[in-house]
Design a protein around this motif. Structure first.
Motif, PDB file in Angstrom:
ATOM      1  N   GLN A 114       0.826  -1.203   0.000  1.00  0.00           N
ATOM      2  CA  GLN A 114       0.000   0.000   0.000  1.00  0.00           C
ATOM      3  C   GLN A 114       0.862   1.256   0.000  1.00  0.00           C
ATOM      4  OE1 GLN A 114      -3.614  -0.014  -0.088  1.00  0.00           O
ATOM      5  NE2 GLN A 114      -2.957   2.000  -0.814  1.00  0.00           N
ATOM      6  N   THR A 134       2.401   6.806  -6.852  1.00  0.00           N
ATOM      7  CA  THR A 134       1.375   7.658  -7.475  1.00  0.00           C
ATOM      8  C   THR A 134       1.534   9.121  -7.069  1.00  0.00           C
ATOM      9  OG1 THR A 134      -0.188   7.034  -5.712  1.00  0.00           O
ATOM     10  CG2 THR A 134      -0.315   5.819  -7.790  1.00  0.00           C
ATOM     11  N   THR A 193      -5.973  -1.211  -7.940  1.00  0.00           N
ATOM     12  CA  THR A 193      -7.230  -0.703  -7.381  1.00  0.00           C
ATOM     13  C   THR A 193      -7.264   0.821  -7.431  1.00  0.00           C
ATOM     14  OG1 THR A 193      -7.461  -2.631  -5.936  1.00  0.00           O
ATOM     15  CG2 THR A 193      -8.669  -0.637  -5.319  1.00  0.00           C
ATOM     16  N   LYS A 194      -6.175   1.454  -7.034  1.00  0.00           N
ATOM     17  CA  LYS A 194      -6.142   2.913  -7.020  1.00  0.00           C
ATOM     18  C   LYS A 194      -6.283   3.494  -8.419  1.00  0.00           C
ATOM     19  CE  LYS A 194      -3.844   6.895  -5.065  1.00  0.00           C
ATOM     20  NZ  LYS A 194      -2.906   7.370  -4.012  1.00  0.00           N
ATOM     21  N   THR A 200       2.294   1.962  -3.408  1.00  0.00           N
ATOM     22  CA  THR A 200       1.259   2.584  -4.238  1.00  0.00           C
ATOM     23  C   THR A 200       1.163   4.076  -3.957  1.00  0.00           C
ATOM     24  OG1 THR A 200      -0.063   0.579  -4.478  1.00  0.00           O
ATOM     25  CG2 THR A 200      -1.232   2.671  -4.643  1.00  0.00           C
ATOM     26  N   THR A 201       1.111   4.436  -2.690  1.00  0.00           N
ATOM     27  CA  THR A 201       0.995   5.845  -2.323  1.00  0.00           C
ATOM     28  C   THR A 201       2.187   6.647  -2.826  1.00  0.00           C
ATOM     29  OG1 THR A 201      -0.295   5.325  -0.349  1.00  0.00           O
ATOM     30  CG2 THR A 201       0.840   7.455  -0.375  1.00  0.00           C
TER      31      THR A 201
END
Length: 206
Positions: A37, A44, A71-72, A40-41
């Motif tokens: 997670q 992005t 998902t994001k 991802t943060t």
């Protein structure tokens, strides 16, 4: 300019329990899920990934690493068996201690096998090369999630090296390490290699 971002899957249960990874289908640990997670943060926040394709090994630990990003972005993960870790044959499902006790011999050449039904480095390199060639021909930017040994081979391909280099070259990959490459016309660029900062999480989050 084409950009390729590779992610080595984050912490898996086999990193904690002394078992072999390979084609055994382990899930991520709790930390590994948080790390995925966080990657991802951070990715992005740094890049606009909306036009990127997402490829992943079809093994669970890689898919779970790719899933938060997919998902994001609202994207499908393209599952790719050719990105699987090297197959260690009858060692799958066994412990690292069992591997060390029962392996045929150390791998001194790219054709050596740790076990009779295991892949040699030549075989895994050749299956990866077919995927790599397709990836390079496609102008789309990509994120791909895979495993440490197979990413060593991916980096060798990116550097236009022949498979024989695998007897003398190793990348000390880290779980959750992010590498960023670019291709500008005929020039291949390494922007980051095995950067672990993307996965960093606060201890309080665990």
């Amino acid at each position: 300019m084409k950009r390729i971002i590779t992610i080595q899957h984050t912490e898996s249960e086999h990193h904690l329990n002394g078992m072999v990874g390979s084609w055994t289908d382990w899930e991520l640990s709790k930390r590994g899920r948080h790390e995925a997670q966080q990657i991802t943060t951070n990715l992005t926040n740094e890049f606009d990934l909306n036009d990127f394709m997402i490829y992943s090994s079809d093994l669970t630990r890689a898919v779970q690493t790719a899933q938060p990003l997919a998902t994001k972005l609202g994207k499908e993960i393209m599952l790719e068996k050719r990105l699987r870790e090297r197959n260690l044959g009858e060692c799958c499902g066994q412990s690292v201690a069992w591997l060390n006790q029962h392996k045929l011999k150390d791998e001194e050449t790219i054709d050596d096998r740790l076990f009779p039904s295991a892949e040699s480095r030549r075989e895994s390199f050749m299956r990866l090369q077919s995927f790599f060639d397709e990836l390079i021909e496609n102008p789309k930017d990509v994120v791909l999630v895979a495993h440490g040994d197979i990413l060593t081979q991916f980096y060798a391909l990116f550097l236009n090296q022949k498979m024989e280099i695998l007897t003398t070259l190793r990348f000390q990959g880290l779980a959750g390490g992010v590498s960023i490459f670019a291709i500008d016309d005929t020039v291949r660029i390494i922007e980051k290699l095995n950067d672990s900062r993307y996965k960093q999480i606060k201890t309080d989050d665990l």
